[in-house]
Design an enzyme around this catalytic site. Structure first.
Site, PDB file in Angstrom:
ATOM      1  N   GLU A  37     -27.063 -33.423  -1.585  1.00 19.94           N
ATOM      2  CA  GLU A  37     -26.335 -32.278  -2.166  1.00 19.94           C
ATOM      3  C   GLU A  37     -27.198 -31.502  -3.159  1.00 19.94           C
ATOM      4  OE1 GLU A  37     -25.994 -35.382  -2.849  1.00 19.94           O
ATOM      5  OE2 GLU A  37     -25.674 -35.690  -5.005  1.00 19.94           O
ATOM      6  N   HIS A  58     -29.604 -38.100  -2.597  1.00 19.79           N
ATOM      7  CA  HIS A  58     -28.686 -37.007  -2.966  1.00 19.79           C
ATOM      8  C   HIS A  58     -28.949 -35.740  -2.158  1.00 19.79           C
ATOM      9  CE1 HIS A  58     -26.956 -38.793  -6.674  1.00 19.79           C
ATOM     10  NE2 HIS A  58     -28.108 -39.440  -6.708  1.00 19.79           N
ATOM     11  N   CYS A 115     -25.493 -42.421  -2.972  1.00 19.62           N
ATOM     12  CA  CYS A 115     -26.004 -43.147  -4.150  1.00 19.62           C
ATOM     13  C   CYS A 115     -24.937 -44.071  -4.749  1.00 19.62           C
ATOM     14  CB  CYS A 115     -26.581 -42.168  -5.162  1.00 19.62           C
ATOM     15  SG  CYS A 115     -27.755 -42.961  -6.271  1.00 19.62           S
TER      16      CYS A 115
HETATM   17  N1  GLN Z   1     -27.493 -46.381 -10.444  1.00 23.42           N
HETATM   18  C1  GLN Z   1     -26.209 -45.788 -10.191  1.00 23.42           C
HETATM   19  C2  GLN Z   1     -25.167 -46.843  -9.842  1.00 23.42           C
HETATM   20  O1  GLN Z   1     -25.469 -47.921  -9.452  1.00 23.42           O
HETATM   21  C3  GLN Z   1     -26.272 -44.775  -9.085  1.00 23.42           C
HETATM   22  C4  GLN Z   1     -27.098 -43.590  -9.493  1.00 23.42           C
HETATM   23  C5  GLN Z   1     -26.720 -42.323  -8.774  1.00 23.42           C
HETATM   24  O2  GLN Z   1     -25.642 -42.215  -8.202  1.00 23.42           O
HETATM   25  N2  GLN Z   1     -27.590 -41.349  -8.860  1.00 23.42           N
HETATM   26  O3  GLN Z   1     -24.018 -46.592  -9.925  1.00 23.42           O
END
Ligand code: GLN
Length: 191
Positions: A173, A171, A74
């Site tokens: 995890e 995610h 992410c």
């Molecule tokens: N929107 C976040 C970003 O751009 C990422 C969100 C997340 O890691 N769950 O940093």
């Protein structure tokens, strides 16, 4: 684990379950002592700024460019990208993957959602949790797409690998399914 901000603890547990021995990285000396790195989800702008503050940005860029196996989830995917659409103009990136990502790509309606993904090479679909996730907007020829999500008939990559660098928009995890962490640990062993 890069432990500047984000869901570090969940990744540590998943990595241990996948057979890795783990430690946290906040300083250049700690980075120098690891064979591989996971960049967690969180807020990519915050992690990037803290990396600058801790004197870690350049050492991170150097290690990833030199081939250290690295996995970004992410916000971690955003940090490993070459460039970002809808990011902050001054957002520091580590790079390492020849991809452009769109930050918060899935928009407000589906800000956060879950989906079962087909992942190239995994027998069973992978249940994936997306939280204000990016998607891969464009990828270089050397980037292998491992999983995608279809939105309005268009496929958007959400899991990619280039050499020893792996990234997912979602995610793994958080689900108790450790297959993505196992794949990464495998990648680390083989390198
Ligand atoms: N929107 C976040 C970003 O751009 C990422 C969100 C997340 O890691 N769950 O940093």
């Amino acid at each position: 684990m890069l432990a500047l901000q984000g869901d570090v603890r969940e990744h540590l547990l998943a990595l241990e379950a996948a057979g890795a021995s783990t430690t946290t990285v906040r300083r250049p000396a700690e980075l120098a002592g690891v064979d591989a790195l996971v960049v967690p989800g969180g807020e990519s702008t915050t992690i990037g700024k803290l990396a600058v503050t801790f004197g870690l940005l350049e050492p991170l860029r150097e290690r990833v460019a030199a081939g250290m196996p690295t996995y970004g989830s992410c916000a971690g995917m955003v940090l490993l990208a070459r460039s970002v659409v809808d990011g902050r103009p001054d957002q520091p990136l580590v790079g390492g993957l020849d991809i452009q990502v769109r930050r918060n790509a899935f928009g407000r309606q589906v800000d956060s959602f879950e989906a079962d993904l087909d992942w190239a090479g995994l027998a069973e679909p992978l249940h994936a949790v997306f939280i204000r996730a990016p998607w891969v907007e464009a990828a270089g020829a050397g980037v292998e797409v491992l999983a995608s999500v279809a939105v309005d008939g268009a496929n958007h990559p959400v899991a990619v690998r280039e050499g020893a660098v792996l990234a997912t928009s979602f995610h793994p995890e958080l689900t108790g399914d450790h297959r993505v962490h196992e794949l990464f640990v495998d990648l680390v062993r083989r390198s």
